[in-house]
Design a protein around this motif. Sequence first.
Motif, PDB file in Angstrom:
ATOM      1  N   VAL A  51       9.510   2.023  10.154  1.00 45.20           N
ATOM      2  CA  VAL A  51       8.674   0.871   9.796  1.00 45.20           C
ATOM      3  C   VAL A  51       7.814   1.132   8.560  1.00 45.20           C
ATOM      4  CG1 VAL A  51       6.851  -0.690  10.596  1.00 45.20           C
ATOM      5  CG2 VAL A  51       8.726  -0.063  12.131  1.00 45.20           C
ATOM      6  N   PRO A  52       7.053   2.227   8.501  1.00 47.32           N
ATOM      7  CA  PRO A  52       6.255   2.456   7.292  1.00 47.32           C
ATOM      8  C   PRO A  52       7.109   2.633   6.031  1.00 47.32           C
ATOM      9  CG  PRO A  52       5.628   4.005   9.028  1.00 47.32           C
ATOM     10  CD  PRO A  52       6.797   3.229   9.511  1.00 47.32           C
ATOM     11  N   VAL A  53       8.260   3.245   6.184  1.00 49.13           N
ATOM     12  CA  VAL A  53       9.143   3.460   5.033  1.00 49.13           C
ATOM     13  C   VAL A  53       9.659   2.120   4.519  1.00 49.13           C
ATOM     14  CG1 VAL A  53      11.331   4.487   4.300  1.00 49.13           C
ATOM     15  CG2 VAL A  53       9.780   5.780   5.763  1.00 49.13           C
ATOM     16  N   LEU A  54      10.033   1.235   5.422  1.00 46.27           N
ATOM     17  CA  LEU A  54      10.524  -0.083   5.014  1.00 46.27           C
ATOM     18  C   LEU A  54       9.420  -0.908   4.348  1.00 46.27           C
ATOM     19  CD1 LEU A  54      12.814  -1.067   8.006  1.00 46.27           C
ATOM     20  CD2 LEU A  54      13.520  -0.474   5.679  1.00 46.27           C
ATOM     21  N   ARG A  55       8.195  -0.702   4.771  1.00 46.33           N
ATOM     22  CA  ARG A  55       7.077  -1.427   4.153  1.00 46.33           C
ATOM     23  C   ARG A  55       6.808  -0.940   2.738  1.00 46.33           C
ATOM     24  NH1 ARG A  55       3.343  -1.449   9.477  1.00 46.33           N
ATOM     25  NH2 ARG A  55       4.216  -3.338  10.394  1.00 46.33           N
ATOM     26  N   GLU A  56       7.120   0.310   2.461  1.00 44.28           N
ATOM     27  CA  GLU A  56       6.851   0.900   1.148  1.00 44.28           C
ATOM     28  C   GLU A  56       7.926   0.588   0.115  1.00 44.28           C
ATOM     29  OE1 GLU A  56       6.301   5.084   1.534  1.00 44.28           O
ATOM     30  OE2 GLU A  56       4.739   4.860   3.038  1.00 44.28           O
ATOM     31  N   GLY A  57       9.153   0.380   0.563  1.00 44.69           N
ATOM     32  CA  GLY A  57      10.239   0.221  -0.404  1.00 44.69           C
ATOM     33  C   GLY A  57      11.235  -0.836  -0.029  1.00 44.69           C
TER      34      GLY A  57
END
Length: 64
Positions: A51-57
């Motif tokens: 989830v955090p990775v998808l929010r960043e990129g």
Amino acid sequence: MFSAHRTLLIMINQGRILIVDSDESFAMKATDMLEKEGCSCDRVRSIEATVPVLREGRYDLAIL
């Protein structure tokens, strides 16, 4: 005639791919294969970390 695998790689050539797998060996092999085809890959080891990775990129494809 192209195989489905080859066709998918052509469609996402030079795309960004997120690989989500707890098996580090599989993730590394998949990354190596896709990067040889011109893709850019990121890896995470769990759904929770995704989830955090998808929010960043922005990704063109996620392999779960």
